[in-house]
Design an enzyme around this catalytic site. Structure first.
Site, PDB file in Angstrom:
ATOM      1  N   GLN C 202       1.033  -1.174  -0.010  1.00  0.00           N
ATOM      2  CA  GLN C 202       0.026  -0.030  -0.116  1.00  0.00           C
ATOM      3  C   GLN C 202       1.057   1.194  -0.009  1.00  0.00           C
ATOM      4  OE1 GLN C 202      -3.484  -0.438  -0.203  1.00  0.00           O
ATOM      5  NE2 GLN C 202      -2.799  -2.519  -0.631  1.00  0.00           N
ATOM      6  N   ARG C 222      -4.623   4.117   3.953  1.00  0.00           N
ATOM      7  CA  ARG C 222      -3.812   4.819   2.649  1.00  0.00           C
ATOM      8  C   ARG C 222      -3.924   4.202   1.450  1.00  0.00           C
ATOM      9  NH1 ARG C 222       0.522   5.222   5.624  1.00  0.00           N
ATOM     10  NH2 ARG C 222       1.903   5.763   4.014  1.00  0.00           N
ATOM     11  N   ALA C 243     -11.979   3.206   2.973  1.00  0.00           N
ATOM     12  CA  ALA C 243     -10.674   2.233   2.566  1.00  0.00           C
ATOM     13  C   ALA C 243     -10.133   2.779   1.782  1.00  0.00           C
ATOM     14  CB  ALA C 243     -11.954   0.856   1.720  1.00  0.00           C
ATOM     15  N   HIS C 244      -8.955   1.912   1.177  1.00  0.00           N
ATOM     16  CA  HIS C 244      -7.789   2.448   0.046  1.00  0.00           C
ATOM     17  C   HIS C 244      -8.555   3.129  -1.009  1.00  0.00           C
ATOM     18  CE1 HIS C 244      -6.858  -1.444  -1.050  1.00  0.00           C
ATOM     19  NE2 HIS C 244      -8.071  -1.527  -1.097  1.00  0.00           N
ATOM     20  N   ASN C 245      -7.822   4.338  -1.504  1.00  0.00           N
ATOM     21  CA  ASN C 245      -8.293   5.026  -2.632  1.00  0.00           C
ATOM     22  C   ASN C 245      -9.654   5.394  -2.766  1.00  0.00           C
ATOM     23  OD1 ASN C 245      -5.983   2.731  -3.490  1.00  0.00           O
ATOM     24  ND2 ASN C 245      -5.952   4.325  -4.798  1.00  0.00           N
TER      25      ASN C 245
END
Lengths: 348, 348, 348
Positions: C202, C222, C243-245
């Site tokens: 990540q 991240r 969550a990520h993105n």
């Protein structure tokens, strides 16, 4: 390692009767499946008859009505409520770990905090200005108690639990690791002129009454004004959200990941299953119970057992709709009729 | 900044074939949309054909069957499983940050803790009496490891993660920030005499096997007796609740905010979508998969793909009911009939 | 204790008009139910007319159209948006606690961190190598800021909040206790050869823009590459998963225990009720609003108000099905017919 105790001693502890040898030596307690010949187990639900028969337990706590299920050989401890007796005896075998009182040199305690001489403040714990910590209370490493918070007696705050400014916790309260007491409530006013969500100051506090336990990473927000209150003897599981100005009555149980929105009022003995959501400003009567994943958007009277998961209801509904579909198809094909005899109505 | 590598080197790393120039210099990896002319990207799903065509990626990891989609110009790295190869190559470009071994002077390590000389304990981390920390393991600031906990090798505990007393973590485990291992399970016996919920001692521990990752603010409770177990290679996302005495098999995936109630048993390779709830004492077979927000109240056999959100089911049901309503209306108006031809039955 | 202010001063502060005595002394603000004769309250919703009549409030903020409801006696502060004015005045009475600038001797600040001279770093807080902390920012005890994180001006990070490596937070951001910024996103590739879930590095960061507030134990992961972004002025409640993105537009509100899965894009002014779940990769238009416990699996256009709880929909559906069942029964018994007159069709 807890010491051995005789069955007779344990019977005295819980006010029960011994059947068999009161001198039987008990080394510990265990559930039926895991108990060995020196363990005391318990039987409180006839659904587990098979586990009782298969158990290696040397002795069993049992209600008088169920003693016949036990066979003649094993010693028994007869009490009216075996699970409660088991809880008391297990507590005797697993006493809460004692810590030497005193403030560790690597803790950070403000000069104007009042920490009782009989309290324990472990390394890397923090107690802010004007905060008080009562006798017998243990602050584990990483616990943060902010300014003017008041912590009662015989409390345990596990690592990294936080109590923010001015919040009050009664006696014999337990905070599991990472429990967060007194974060700001979620209150904003949208200002169309500045195009911003203005923060409403959260000027109130949290009051956690005596004998409450709050789970890991559970959050109880401070009130906008006044106090958010968790009633005496209530137990809260992990990852539960209790929003600002919520009032929870005594002896309630909130299971994991349940959420209670702002200003909701829960009565005494309320039970929320896992992942239940309670909307803001509703009132829930005493002893109301909600199955896991329930969503509650209106007031609920006392003693109601509510809903259950959408899934259970959906399953019923799916069955019903499937049945209706078939009946409609039969009607359309002319096969249904009065009495539902499948022969269809006479039509000419 | 990771060094450049040639496409040929990377092919060797993952056991693939180069199409085009093996000396092509790769500066880094990136998804198709973000990759530039010095990046290696990957293509593993034909749904993203358009992204492939539009991508600026200098080179692409691709399965042999898909290489024709790539056009003749771009260099390619041919492997049977592009996503797995991408994971390996990305790991080569983004090595885990190394920390110098040793115990920071501002950490708090008990004299009777055993911290391997090749472990890193950063400032403000805590290791209690009798705890062990293996070689290569990094405890970030604010990490609390309580008495007699055992931490394996090559672990990373991110800031403010907690491991309570006696819990055991295998090798190569990762705890994200604020993960809470070993809080007390939620177990109480209501005592009608004292009108209180008696705490059942949570005398067990947690066993986290090798190669497990546990997300931020996720909670794994200690067992009442015995151990709560998270199987090798299982990955748990953020804010997940794993209650006491749960057993999770190897290689399972638990997505964000899922919850598993007490004593549930999950097999190997089980997948729980986000916000899924598993009731207590149920058994879930290997490879069973549950869509987001599912609620599971009964045993589920292996290899089942379950349910999905109440919303998806509701949408189907709403469509079905709307259709039924129309058919019933047609029947009532005398327009429906055998064959559903819309002409209505002959009635006289 | 905040000082008294005159109603006239407060009117100037919010650009309102006084009706009655501008010299009326206001000691504080309070909601209608709790206000006393020296308190200023507010009235913004006619549903609370009864509370207005019963209130002991000495003065009331009210819209010009509603001033007649107030009776002739009480002084009033007339503004177009009483709730916004109340927010501003409450903020004046409850200023954010000031802390003396400087780094506490028991904090742990890396020699290569850049902490502004006008920032406050309290005991047991940590700032890593290369991290920056802006003027006016307060890091409470237990706050961990890892390497190269960048913290803006006038921020407040409450106890035990974590900001991991390289994450960036704008100005006037608030992190409630235990908020976790920058944990690794949940990304794995299953490798059938090694039978393991390979971790996808990540490698991205989190960008939290100006004026964002993030609740207790909420987690923002991240990105895999690039950044997870929380837009300016957005407010996130407790125990929320981002969550990520994920990209969240400005001025959105995410209520307690909501979850947003990977790569979802939320527009501006989106509102997620409590326990809402947003699936991965969907796009949610500006101003879309989702009632509590909604599950969202597809793109949603702007300005839609969505769904509500499965329970509310189920209730409608149960009613509908019950009605259909009755109509089908009537058809089967031959009592229904064209026009739904209950007399049944003519059949011979």
């Amino acid at each position: 390692m807890p010491a051995e105790r005789s069955l007779g001693e344990l019977a005295t502890l819980v006010g029960g009767q011994v059947r068999g040898d009161p001198g039987f030596r008990v080394e510990g307690v265990a559930p039926l499946e895991e108990a060995g010949p020196r363990h005391l187990s318990f039987f409180s639900n006839r659904r587990y008859k098979r586990q009782l028969e298969a158990s290696q337990a040397g002795a069993v706590i049992v209600a008088p009505d169920d003693v016949s299920l036990l066979g003649a050989v094993r010693p028994a401890l007869l009490v009216s409520n075996p699970y409660v007796a088991f809880a008391r005896i297990s507590a005797a075998f697993h006493p809460v770990r004692k810590h030497a009182p005193g403030v560790d040199a690597r803790a950070s305690v403000h000069a104007e905090a009042r920490v009782d001489a009989a309290a324990t403040v472990m390394a890397l714990a923090y107690v802010g200005q004007g905060a008080t910590v009562g006798a017998g209370t243990v602050l584990y490493p990483g616990v943060i108690v902010m300014e003017e918070a008041r912590i009662g007696r015989d409390r345990v705050l596990y690592p990294n639990a936080v109590v923010r400014e001015q919040c009050v916790l009664g006696d014999r309260v337990i905070l599991q690791p990472g429990a967060m007491i007194g974060g700001d409530g979620f209150g904003f006013a949208f200002d169309p002129e500045t195009l911003s969500h203005l923060k409403i100051p959260q000027a109130g506090t949290v009051k956690v009454e005596d004998d409450v336990e709050i789970g890991a990473c559970s959050c109880v927000d401070r009130a906008t004004f006044g106090e958010t209150r968790v009633g005496a003897g209530t137990k809260i599981d992990n990852l539960v959200q209790v929003a600002h100005n919520v009032e929870i009555g005594p002896l309630s149980l909130l299971c994991g990941q349940a959420g209670v929105s702002g200003s909701a009022k829960l009565g005494a003995g309320v039970v929320l299953g896992g992942q239940v959501g309670i909307a803001g400003h509703v009132t829930i009567g005493d002893q109301a119970k909600f199955a896991a994943q329930s969503g509650v958007h209106t007031d609920v009277p006392a003693n109601v057992t509510y809903g259950g998961s959408p899934f259970l209801r959906l399953a019923d509904l799916v069955t019903e709709v499937r049945h209706l579909r078939q009946r409609v198809a039969e009607l359309e094909s002319g096969r249904a009729g009065p009495g539902g005899d499948g022969k269809g109505p006479s039509r000419s």
